[in-house]
Design a protein around this motif. Structure first.
Motif, PDB file in Angstrom:
ATOM      1  N   PRO A 157    -110.127  -4.256  -9.175  1.00  0.00           N
ATOM      2  CA  PRO A 157    -110.828  -5.520  -9.450  1.00  0.00           C
ATOM      3  C   PRO A 157    -110.664  -6.017 -10.879  1.00  0.00           C
ATOM      4  O   PRO A 157    -110.518  -7.224 -11.112  1.00  0.00           O
ATOM      5  CB  PRO A 157    -112.288  -5.165  -9.142  1.00  0.00           C
ATOM      6  N   SER A 158    -110.644  -5.103 -11.876  1.00  0.00           N
ATOM      7  CA  SER A 158    -110.474  -5.546 -13.268  1.00  0.00           C
ATOM      8  C   SER A 158    -109.061  -6.068 -13.496  1.00  0.00           C
ATOM      9  O   SER A 158    -108.855  -7.032 -14.247  1.00  0.00           O
ATOM     10  CB  SER A 158    -110.781  -4.405 -14.242  1.00  0.00           C
TER      11      SER A 158
ATOM     12  N   MET B  20    -107.137  -7.507 -11.193  1.00  0.00           N
ATOM     13  CA  MET B  20    -107.056  -8.801 -10.510  1.00  0.00           C
ATOM     14  C   MET B  20    -107.794  -9.892 -11.288  1.00  0.00           C
ATOM     15  O   MET B  20    -107.396 -11.052 -11.279  1.00  0.00           O
ATOM     16  CB  MET B  20    -107.635  -8.675  -9.102  1.00  0.00           C
ATOM     17  N   GLN B  21    -108.860  -9.502 -11.963  1.00  0.00           N
ATOM     18  CA  GLN B  21    -109.668 -10.478 -12.695  1.00  0.00           C
ATOM     19  C   GLN B  21    -108.986 -10.939 -13.981  1.00  0.00           C
ATOM     20  O   GLN B  21    -109.067 -12.117 -14.352  1.00  0.00           O
ATOM     21  CB  GLN B  21    -111.031  -9.866 -13.035  1.00  0.00           C
ATOM     22  N   HIS B  22    -108.314 -10.027 -14.663  1.00  0.00           N
ATOM     23  CA  HIS B  22    -107.762 -10.336 -15.984  1.00  0.00           C
ATOM     24  C   HIS B  22    -106.238 -10.408 -15.908  1.00  0.00           C
ATOM     25  O   HIS B  22    -105.536  -9.429 -16.171  1.00  0.00           O
ATOM     26  CB  HIS B  22    -108.209  -9.286 -16.995  1.00  0.00           C
ATOM     27  N   GLN B  23    -105.733 -11.579 -15.531  1.00  0.00           N
ATOM     28  CA  GLN B  23    -104.304 -11.780 -15.369  1.00  0.00           C
ATOM     29  C   GLN B  23    -103.778 -12.721 -16.449  1.00  0.00           C
ATOM     30  O   GLN B  23    -104.515 -13.150 -17.344  1.00  0.00           O
ATOM     31  CB  GLN B  23    -104.004 -12.316 -13.971  1.00  0.00           C
TER      32      GLN B  23
ATOM     33  N   TYR C  37    -106.206  -6.623  -0.577  1.00  0.00           N
ATOM     34  CA  TYR C  37    -105.395  -7.265  -1.616  1.00  0.00           C
ATOM     35  C   TYR C  37    -104.047  -7.690  -1.032  1.00  0.00           C
ATOM     36  O   TYR C  37    -102.991  -7.142  -1.406  1.00  0.00           O
ATOM     37  CB  TYR C  37    -105.203  -6.314  -2.802  1.00  0.00           C
TER      38      TYR C  37
ATOM     39  N   GLU D 176    -109.279   0.966 -16.591  1.00  0.00           N
ATOM     40  CA  GLU D 176    -110.009  -0.309 -16.514  1.00  0.00           C
ATOM     41  C   GLU D 176    -109.485  -1.213 -17.626  1.00  0.00           C
ATOM     42  O   GLU D 176    -109.521  -0.848 -18.807  1.00  0.00           O
ATOM     43  CB  GLU D 176    -111.508  -0.070 -16.702  1.00  0.00           C
TER      44      GLU D 176
ATOM     45  N   THR E  97    -109.367  -5.021 -19.719  1.00  0.00           N
ATOM     46  CA  THR E  97    -110.366  -5.947 -20.228  1.00  0.00           C
ATOM     47  C   THR E  97    -109.773  -7.350 -20.339  1.00  0.00           C
ATOM     48  O   THR E  97    -108.576  -7.554 -20.143  1.00  0.00           O
ATOM     49  CB  THR E  97    -110.866  -5.485 -21.607  1.00  0.00           C
ATOM     50  N   GLU E  98    -110.602  -8.287 -20.680  1.00  0.00           N
ATOM     51  CA  GLU E  98    -110.155  -9.675 -20.808  1.00  0.00           C
ATOM     52  C   GLU E  98    -109.037  -9.790 -21.846  1.00  0.00           C
ATOM     53  O   GLU E  98    -109.099  -9.201 -22.923  1.00  0.00           O
ATOM     54  CB  GLU E  98    -111.336 -10.564 -21.217  1.00  0.00           C
TER      55      GLU E  98
END
Length: 349
Positions: free
Chosen positions: A26-27, A29-32, A57, A95, A97-98
């Motif tokens: 999820p992390s 996929m979120q921060h691409q 996915y 994990e 990060t942004e």
């Protein structure tokens, strides 16, 4: 700021790691970032990792190997089928990060001779502490022992922003390794003989011998669980670390340096085995002995590899560490165990 984004492929190697994919995908996929693809390479998992990905996915590309080829062989086979300007080899237990991708890509794009780089790697469980495998960039001492800014042997520093800089290093961690695809394939990629542990150091050393540099970018930050495949203290991990360290030195040092280094390493490793015996760690002692036996058993294959490397004409094996950055011209073993220097800042003054 980049105007033309290079293509980037985040490649995650999986083997029976559905639980890690559930927790950390999820992390990712979120921060691409622009022009990004996400690939999961599977090492013949026997759990339901593949069905989990297909259901949850569907946009992720799945590439499968026929057997468990370990970290080195698994990634090598997968990356031969991935087209991108940059690969990011990302452990499944990381994990992100942004904005974790673009600072490293921009750093590498601004240094055209830089072939590989890593972000800052902190512990997932203790986020104000560096993580063992990589920390703030890898170094090597005169006897081939590896350590990091932020981690020397089992001493791990707290992150108090002491390494919030961009820096050239000797090797970058395989837990989150950014590498230019062209350079990766130019030097032959990852060596499948390593199976797991130190194969990224071998890759970085070959890149350096080919004239490239390796970097650390603190503006990118990830958290690593670590020990997902083999935890610290596992005798198999001990075996792979000692064996692969010998592989690493033999492959990348010039011929004239090998007798001197190997006599010293044999003595140091013998002390390590004796220390394990006196502590009652018989499996660890045997792991060290077995590592040396397997090195000599596989020596013909290593000699063949070394000659092939030279024939590729991208290596400068006639000099010792042609690029001195990241090379510590003393014994980190002596400084750590005898002089009690526990922090990177105490070594490099």
């Amino acid at each position: 700021m980049l105007t033309n984004y290079p293509s980037v492929a985040v490649v995650i190697l999986n083997w029976n790691g559905k639980h890690w994919l559930q927790q950390f995908l999820p992390s990712v996929m979120q921060h691409q970032c622009p022009n990004l693809s996400i690939v999961v390479g599977d090492n013949a998992s026997t759990d339901d990792s593949i069905s989990f990905l297909q259901i949850n996915y569907p946009t992720i590309k799945i590439l499968q190997n026929d057997s468990n080829l370990g970290f080195a062989g698994g990634y090598q086979q997968i990356l031969n089928r991935v087209e991108a300007d940059y690969y990011i080899l990302l452990n499944s237990d990381v994990e992100v990060t942004e904005n974790w991708i673009m600072p490293v890509i921009e750093y590498m794009e601004s240094h055209q001779n830089m072939a590989a780089a890593q972000p800052k790697v902190n512990s997932f469980y203790k986020k104000d502490s560096f993580e063992y495998a990589g920390a703030a960039g890898g170094f090597i001492d005169k006897n081939g022992f590896l350590f990091c800014r932020g981690r020397i042997f089992d001493t791990i520093e707290n992150d108090i922003h002491q390494y919030n800089d961009n820096a050239e290093i000797f090797w970058a961690t395989g837990a989150c390794l950014f590498v230019k695809a062209k350079a990766f394939h130019q030097v032959g990629g990852l060596d499948e003989l390593f199976f797991a542990h130190q194969e990224e150091v071998d890759l970085c050393w070959r890149l350096r011998n080919a004239g490239y540099t390796i970097g650390y970018c603190s503006a990118s930050h990830v958290y690593h669980v670590g020990g997902g495949m083999l935890p610290q203290g596992n005798p198999k991990k001990t075996y792979l670390n000692f064996r692969n360290s010998l592989f690493l030195l033999f492959k990348n040092l010039p011929w004239q340096r090998l007798p001197y280094i190997f006599i010293k390493r044999t003595l140091i490793d013998a002390i390590a085995a004796c220390k394990a015996l006196t502590a009652g760690k018989y499996k660890d002692a045997w792991a060290v002995i077995k590592a040396h036996y397997m090195f000599y058993y596989l020596l013909p294959a290593l000699i063949s590899t070394k000659y092939k490397m030279k024939k590729m004409k991208v290596f400068h094996l006639d000099s010792f560490y042609p690029n001195q950055t990241g090379y510590y011209n003393r014994s980190v073993v002596w400084e750590y165990f005898i002089n009690k220097k526990r922090k990177f800042s105490e070594l490099i003054k």
